[in-house]
Design a protein around this motif. Structure first.
Motif, PDB file in Angstrom:
ATOM      1  N   VAL A 168       0.829  -1.260  -0.019  1.00  0.00           N
ATOM      2  CA  VAL A 168      -0.024  -0.108  -0.129  1.00  0.00           C
ATOM      3  C   VAL A 168       0.911   1.231   0.044  1.00  0.00           C
ATOM      4  O   VAL A 168       2.009   1.000   0.319  1.00  0.00           O
ATOM      5  N   PRO A 169       0.388   2.289  -0.581  1.00  0.00           N
ATOM      6  CA  PRO A 169       1.310   3.562  -0.547  1.00  0.00           C
ATOM      7  C   PRO A 169       1.522   3.910   0.862  1.00  0.00           C
ATOM      8  O   PRO A 169       0.579   3.903   1.641  1.00  0.00           O
ATOM      9  N   VAL A 170       2.711   4.359   1.283  1.00  0.00           N
ATOM     10  CA  VAL A 170       3.050   4.943   2.550  1.00  0.00           C
ATOM     11  C   VAL A 170       3.678   6.506   2.122  1.00  0.00           C
ATOM     12  O   VAL A 170       4.719   6.296   1.165  1.00  0.00           O
ATOM     13  N   ARG A 171       3.071   7.336   2.668  1.00  0.00           N
ATOM     14  CA  ARG A 171       3.639   8.622   2.236  1.00  0.00           C
ATOM     15  C   ARG A 171       3.989   9.495   3.628  1.00  0.00           C
ATOM     16  O   ARG A 171       3.357   9.106   4.728  1.00  0.00           O
ATOM     17  N   VAL A 172       4.772  10.397   3.733  1.00  0.00           N
ATOM     18  CA  VAL A 172       5.410  11.372   4.746  1.00  0.00           C
ATOM     19  C   VAL A 172       4.820  12.490   4.542  1.00  0.00           C
ATOM     20  O   VAL A 172       5.441  13.400   4.027  1.00  0.00           O
ATOM     21  N   LEU A 173       4.272  13.115   5.413  1.00  0.00           N
ATOM     22  CA  LEU A 173       3.447  14.528   5.446  1.00  0.00           C
ATOM     23  C   LEU A 173       4.593  15.212   6.488  1.00  0.00           C
ATOM     24  O   LEU A 173       4.590  15.111   7.704  1.00  0.00           O
ATOM     25  N   TYR A 174       5.433  16.102   5.756  1.00  0.00           N
ATOM     26  CA  TYR A 174       6.742  16.239   6.704  1.00  0.00           C
ATOM     27  C   TYR A 174       6.528  17.932   7.064  1.00  0.00           C
ATOM     28  O   TYR A 174       6.486  18.487   6.204  1.00  0.00           O
ATOM     29  N   LEU A 175       6.692  18.022   8.390  1.00  0.00           N
ATOM     30  CA  LEU A 175       6.336  19.211   8.695  1.00  0.00           C
ATOM     31  C   LEU A 175       7.347  20.176   9.009  1.00  0.00           C
ATOM     32  O   LEU A 175       7.249  21.205  10.009  1.00  0.00           O
ATOM     33  N   GLY A 176       8.682  19.899   8.475  1.00  0.00           N
ATOM     34  CA  GLY A 176       9.765  20.662   8.699  1.00  0.00           C
ATOM     35  C   GLY A 176       9.704  22.128   8.750  1.00  0.00           C
ATOM     36  O   GLY A 176      10.245  23.096   9.560  1.00  0.00           O
ATOM     37  N   ARG A 177       8.702  22.611   7.935  1.00  0.00           N
ATOM     38  CA  ARG A 177       8.445  24.063   7.773  1.00  0.00           C
ATOM     39  C   ARG A 177       7.106  24.435   8.210  1.00  0.00           C
ATOM     40  O   ARG A 177       6.475  25.690   8.055  1.00  0.00           O
ATOM     41  N   GLY A 186       6.653  11.022  -1.100  1.00  0.00           N
ATOM     42  CA  GLY A 186       6.844   9.395  -1.463  1.00  0.00           C
ATOM     43  C   GLY A 186       8.010   9.208  -2.177  1.00  0.00           C
ATOM     44  O   GLY A 186       8.958   9.922  -2.044  1.00  0.00           O
ATOM     45  N   PRO A 187       8.079   7.891  -2.559  1.00  0.00           N
ATOM     46  CA  PRO A 187       9.452   7.768  -3.246  1.00  0.00           C
ATOM     47  C   PRO A 187      10.017   8.476  -4.304  1.00  0.00           C
ATOM     48  O   PRO A 187      11.240   8.923  -4.297  1.00  0.00           O
ATOM     49  N   ARG A 188       9.067   9.059  -5.054  1.00  0.00           N
ATOM     50  CA  ARG A 188       9.725   9.978  -6.241  1.00  0.00           C
ATOM     51  C   ARG A 188      10.174  11.168  -5.734  1.00  0.00           C
ATOM     52  O   ARG A 188      11.186  11.806  -5.892  1.00  0.00           O
ATOM     53  N   GLU A 189       9.544  11.809  -4.638  1.00  0.00           N
ATOM     54  CA  GLU A 189       9.899  13.010  -4.021  1.00  0.00           C
ATOM     55  C   GLU A 189      11.361  13.041  -3.305  1.00  0.00           C
ATOM     56  O   GLU A 189      12.095  14.034  -3.261  1.00  0.00           O
ATOM     57  N   VAL A 196      18.586  10.173  -4.309  1.00  0.00           N
ATOM     58  CA  VAL A 196      18.724   8.586  -4.115  1.00  0.00           C
ATOM     59  C   VAL A 196      18.045   7.834  -5.132  1.00  0.00           C
ATOM     60  O   VAL A 196      17.077   8.321  -5.632  1.00  0.00           O
ATOM     61  N   PRO A 197      18.405   6.325  -5.290  1.00  0.00           N
ATOM     62  CA  PRO A 197      17.562   5.645  -6.278  1.00  0.00           C
ATOM     63  C   PRO A 197      16.158   5.530  -6.013  1.00  0.00           C
ATOM     64  O   PRO A 197      15.582   5.298  -4.753  1.00  0.00           O
ATOM     65  N   VAL A 198      15.374   5.762  -6.959  1.00  0.00           N
ATOM     66  CA  VAL A 198      13.605   5.993  -6.726  1.00  0.00           C
ATOM     67  C   VAL A 198      13.195   4.557  -6.319  1.00  0.00           C
ATOM     68  O   VAL A 198      12.121   4.502  -5.729  1.00  0.00           O
ATOM     69  N   ASP A 199      13.909   3.489  -6.811  1.00  0.00           N
ATOM     70  CA  ASP A 199      13.454   2.003  -6.801  1.00  0.00           C
ATOM     71  C   ASP A 199      13.611   1.688  -5.317  1.00  0.00           C
ATOM     72  O   ASP A 199      12.754   0.423  -4.808  1.00  0.00           O
ATOM     73  N   ARG A 200      14.485   2.169  -4.485  1.00  0.00           N
ATOM     74  CA  ARG A 200      14.603   1.873  -2.998  1.00  0.00           C
ATOM     75  C   ARG A 200      14.758   3.266  -2.304  1.00  0.00           C
ATOM     76  O   ARG A 200      15.628   3.447  -1.481  1.00  0.00           O
ATOM     77  N   ALA A 201      13.850   4.368  -2.804  1.00  0.00           N
ATOM     78  CA  ALA A 201      14.180   5.461  -2.127  1.00  0.00           C
ATOM     79  C   ALA A 201      14.065   5.739  -0.483  1.00  0.00           C
ATOM     80  O   ALA A 201      14.868   6.209   0.089  1.00  0.00           O
ATOM     81  N   GLY A 202      13.234   4.808   0.077  1.00  0.00           N
ATOM     82  CA  GLY A 202      12.912   4.792   1.638  1.00  0.00           C
ATOM     83  C   GLY A 202      14.090   4.116   2.135  1.00  0.00           C
ATOM     84  O   GLY A 202      14.893   4.700   3.008  1.00  0.00           O
ATOM     85  N   PRO A 203      14.654   3.013   1.833  1.00  0.00           N
ATOM     86  CA  PRO A 203      15.666   2.303   2.640  1.00  0.00           C
ATOM     87  C   PRO A 203      17.126   3.088   2.034  1.00  0.00           C
ATOM     88  O   PRO A 203      18.112   3.391   2.924  1.00  0.00           O
ATOM     89  N   ALA A 204      17.083   3.803   0.725  1.00  0.00           N
ATOM     90  CA  ALA A 204      18.457   4.563   0.486  1.00  0.00           C
ATOM     91  C   ALA A 204      18.596   5.804   1.282  1.00  0.00           C
ATOM     92  O   ALA A 204      19.731   6.189   1.715  1.00  0.00           O
TER      93      ALA A 204
END
Length: 326
Positions: A168-177, A186-189, A196-204
């Motif tokens: 399932v899609p896992v996205r992070v709503l980042y509150l830095g600002r 998401g992985p693309r962002e 970092v490599p998009v195919d393993r963006a999270g672990p990377a």
């Protein structure tokens, strides 16, 4: 009950990084905001308003406030003694570490109790795990989810390692600002932002953080390997394991300067991996029977009593208004 009629594919599971959000509320809302008896309630009011905003924005069917039951787990400290050491309230000579004391503000701790009291009365789920941080609770619940899309809400960049598309899609709503300028990753962002490599963006991203270090968490990183170099190495080799393998292979095309630094830091890299990576197998316990977001307070009399006692009736009204639109 319009919110209950939506299909699971449309309504996400929202996981809130509780400590991150109430810290931000404490420092972002004026301390002049007080209860009728004079106690500060700026964190309480800011947190409740932030939850209302997230509900309006994401329209979740399920929501969990994740707790920091152990903000500095001993198993992480055993691996990297400097981990969050600058936040420990100890004299530097006692800890045998160069510590910049960073205390939790005295006025915030009582407000965390108020927040928990209000969430309990409302019936909004909280979750924690012994010997684990909120990050690990977030990671475990995101990893477990196989039905609904997941939105993790946090001001901690470490959570970017959780992004994925499957199952399932896992996205992070980042509150830095701040919440008004929050960015959803998401992985693309993550790939575009950190190269970092998009195919393993999270672990990377986790591997990038390990290599570059993170002063806010007391992680030294590999000396001489900054974020740009770390990203380049990951792009060239694909993963930290492949980078380490290249550093150990005299025949690889890895530049000698990088090889020397990586080989010298081999022990740190090995020990830091489980410290940097968010746990996905924590023994999570919930405050409620489930994580369904209640459309009205479970104990309305208690909520009204607390709202009056703490002077946050307007924030509770905004929360209920947000729920009424689901």
């Amino acid at each position: 009950m319009a919110g209950m009629a939506r299909t699971s594919n449309e309504a996400p599971l929202v996981l809130l990084d509780g400590a991150s959000m109430w810290f931000r509320s404490y420092f972002g809302v004026p301390s002049s905001i007080t209860a009728p008896d004079g106690r500060p309630v700026n964190a309480l009011r800011g947190f409740l308003d932030a939850v209302s905003t997230v509900i309006t924005r994401e329209r979740p069917r399920r929501l969990v406030v994740c707790r920091d039951d152990d903000w500095r787990p001993q198993w992480r400290v055993d691996l990297i003694p400097s981990y969050k050491a600058h936040r420990v309230v100890l004299p530097a000579e006692e800890a045998n570490l160069p510590i910049d004391v960073e205390e939790v503000p005295d006025e915030l701790t009582p407000q965390v109790d108020m927040i928990m009291e209000m969430l309990d009365a409302f019936g909004i789920a909280t979750a924690g795990a012994a010997h684990h941080e909120a990050d690990d609770v977030l990671g475990t619940l995101a990893e477990r989810e196989s039905r609904d899309p997941v939105v993790v809400v946090s001001g901690d960049r470490d959570l970017l390692q959780l992004v994925r598309d499957e199952p399932v899609p896992v996205r992070v709503l980042y509150l830095g600002r701040g919440l008004a300028k929050a960015i959803k990753y998401g992985p693309r962002e993550v790939a575009e932002t950190y190269n970092v490599p998009v195919d393993r963006a999270g672990p990377a991203y986790a591997e990038l953080a390990l290599l570059r270090g993170d002063p806010s968490d007391g992680l030294p990183g590999v000396p001489g390997i900054g974020e740009k170099t770390a990203a380049t190495l990951l792009a060239q080799h694909g993963s930290l394991a492949q980078i380490v393998s290249a550093a150990q292979d005299p025949a690889s095309r890895l530049p000698k300067s990088h090889r020397t630094k990586l080989v010298a830091a081999a022990d740190y890299i090995e020990r830091a991996a489980p410290v940097v990576r968010v746990a996905t197998d924590a023994d999570v316990s919930f405050s409620t029977d489930g994580d369904d977001l209640p459309l009205a307070a479970r104990d309305p009399r208690k909520v009204a009593e607390l709202a009056e006692r703490y002077g946050v009736s307007s924030s509770i009204g905004r929360l209920q208004a947000a729920l009424d639109k689901l």
